[in-house]
Design a protein around this motif. Structure first.
Motif, mmCIF file in Angstrom:
data_model
loop_
_atom_site.group_PDB
_atom_site.id
_atom_site.type_symbol
_atom_site.label_atom_id
_atom_site.label_comp_id
_atom_site.label_asym_id
_atom_site.label_seq_id
_atom_site.Cartn_x
_atom_site.Cartn_y
_atom_site.Cartn_z
ATOM 1 N N UNK A 102 43.588 44.051 26.781
ATOM 2 C CA UNK A 102 43.219 43.282 27.937
ATOM 3 C C UNK A 102 43.755 43.351 29.209
ATOM 4 N N UNK A 103 42.737 44.009 29.668
ATOM 5 C CA UNK A 103 43.080 44.356 31.196
ATOM 6 C C UNK A 103 42.708 42.145 32.235
ATOM 7 N N UNK A 104 44.062 43.063 32.929
ATOM 8 C CA UNK A 104 43.935 41.685 33.966
ATOM 9 C C UNK A 104 43.512 41.886 35.056
ATOM 10 N N UNK A 105 42.641 41.078 35.347
ATOM 11 C CA UNK A 105 41.944 41.106 37.373
ATOM 12 C C UNK A 105 43.202 41.709 38.038
ATOM 13 N N UNK A 106 43.090 42.484 38.753
ATOM 14 C CA UNK A 106 44.238 42.468 40.359
ATOM 15 C C UNK A 106 44.078 42.145 41.007
#
Length: 479
Positions: free
Chosen positions: A460-464
């Protein structure tokens, strides 16, 4: 004697596999394919890379070899006669003490994983069995061993041990309660003092630590960091690679502008191309999993979103050296190549610089025509841990923060806002304007990477931008 189909069977010991071999016989005798890599690996036998073939001969029935666990994988088969074979798991973990036994003749072979104790009792005079191993035998090493008559293992020897021929050494082996289990192969972090190396320590707390440069090897807050100079053949040969399962290469030369100078060019290529090529060779030789981190600089930045299969088109020396390293790493079978961009960790970096300028009352100019996403080292380390934990297919994966693609100037403005300054105090400037009168390396205009492949593995990629707020939260002191 009739042939059977080649088949693979699991056992009560994890990783211990029984292979049923087709045997073709007539009045002259019999023939079998004792080891057939293509067919057997297709069935699921590990492609364990044997390097040595040993043959053991027992002249008389009852000869019994003790329960020994070696630090290599073994493939055992009988050439003549029959043996009763027994295994006891002596590896550290939940399966410690698990047992399995079977009679082996010419139609049966067994794959024995590292750390599983093995023993053989000849059931006929003139018994010969052979075994392939994937590391070279070195005299004088000691490994876990178990008494043949251990009551916990309770191996049902067909010939009572009192009537068997057993060496004095094997009669003196300890009971299971006194055996020190064999530990699993370890993880090595290279570049352990760098921003990514420090982040990896949190996800691999038991890893061994090393830096590629020689010297400066004292203690750190996270433990001892050894020196490993990959440009020194003697140092490479002396390192105990056989003790590792995973090597995490977090070392890199990242001085993009200095790499364009005569003095920087050679150092850049040594760290970013030669060292990964050496590691790839080692990984192939020792069946290691090599994790290597690459860069968006291997592209020229002419497309808005870079996929894993885009052709290399580096603009400068740094990008060229990283592309060469990528090509070398991709050759070793067990590799994860993580391509990333705009890395932020603990230590000096763009975000900390903008935070300091905001606190100092400075209003900087920052380029606004280079676009990408920040990648925090904690997330990059989390991605490495994820790929290994889920046993993702080997290959190249893009890893950055998620969310909106922004310019450096936009990120700088956000840092100012999070620091209590007006984001408008950051003045945008073009790359051409910034570079005027300076000796700077070319940079890709578009650095955003397509994240679909790693997301498909369950990551799950997290918002930068959200991570940026956490990174600059009041509870975190600037590093």
């Amino acid at each position: 004697m009739s042939p059977t189909d080649l088949a693979l069977e699991t056992t009560t010991i994890p990783g211990l596999l029984v292979v049923r071999l087709p045997v073709h016989g007539d009045a002259r005798g019999w023939f079998k394919e004792n080891w057939q890599r293509q067919k057997m690996t297709a069935l699921g036998l590990p492609d364990f890379g044997p390097v040595q073939n040993n043959v053991s001969y027992n002249a008389t029935r009852g000869a019994t070899r003790g329960i020994h666990a070696e630090p290599w994988d073994k493939y055992v088969a009988v050439a003549t006669g029959r043996v009763f074979a027994a295994w006891v798991d002596l590896r550290e973990g939940d399966s410690f003490g698990a047992t399995f036994w079977i009679e082996i003749d010419e139609s049966v072979a067994v794959f024995v994983p590292r750390g599983v104790g093995n023993s053989y009792q000849a059931l006929e005079d003139g018994t010969t069995y052979s075994y392939l191993v994937n590391d070279h035998f070195v005299a004088g090493r000691t490994y876990p061993a178990l008494h043949l008559g251990d009551e916990t293992a309770a191996v049902p020897w067909p010939i009572p041990l009192a009537d068997a021929e057993i060496s004095a050494k094997d009669r003196a082996n300890p009971r299971l309660a006194d055996v020190t289990p064999m530990k699993p192969r370890r993880t090595l972090i290279l570049g352990a003092r760098g921003q990514l190396g420090r982040a990896l320590r949190a996800y691999f707390p038991d890893a061994d630590l090393a830096d590629l440069a020689a010297g400066d090897t004292g203690n750190t807050e996270a433990g001892d960091v050894a020196a490993l100079d990959l440009t020194d053949p003697e140092a490479v040969a002396a390192w105990p690679w056989q003790e590792y399962a995973v090597v995490l290469n977090a070392a890199a030369y990242t001085a993009v502008d200095v790499a364009e100078t005569p003095e920087g060019r050679a150092t850049c290529w040594a760290a970013n191309a030669v060292a990964p090529a050496t590691l790839a060779r080692i990984a192939t030789e020792h069946r290691l999993t090599l994790v290597h981190v690459s860069s968006d600089y291997v592209f020229d930045g002419t497309v808005a979103l870079h996929g894993e299969t885009e052709a290399y088109a580096p603009l400068g020396v740094y990008g060229q050296s990283k592309a060469a390293g990528d090509i070398a790493v991709a050759i070793t079978p067990r590799h994860y190549l993580l391509r990333t961009s705009w890395v932020i960790g603990e230590g000096a970096n763009f975000v900390r610089t903008m935070q300091r300028l905001a606190a100092s009352g400075v209003s900087p100019t920052v380029v606004d025509d280079q676009l990408g996403r920040l990648t925090f080292t904690s997330e990059l380390a989390r991605a490495v841990r994820h790929l290994l934990d889920v046993d993702a297919p080997f290959g190249t994966y893009n890893v950055t923060g998620g969310g909106e693609v922004l310019s450096w100037a936009a990120y700088a403005a956000r840092v100012f806002e999070l620091s209590g300054r007006d984001g408008g105090d950051v003045a945008p400037i073009s790359t051409a304007e910034y570079a005027a009168g300076r000796e700077v390396a070319p940079r890709p205009r578009h650095s955003a990477l397509d994240l679909a492949k790693i997301e498909a593995t369950g990551f799950v990629v997290r918002d930068a931008v959200e991570q940026l707020g956490e990174y600059l939260s009041p509870g975190r002191a600037p590093a």
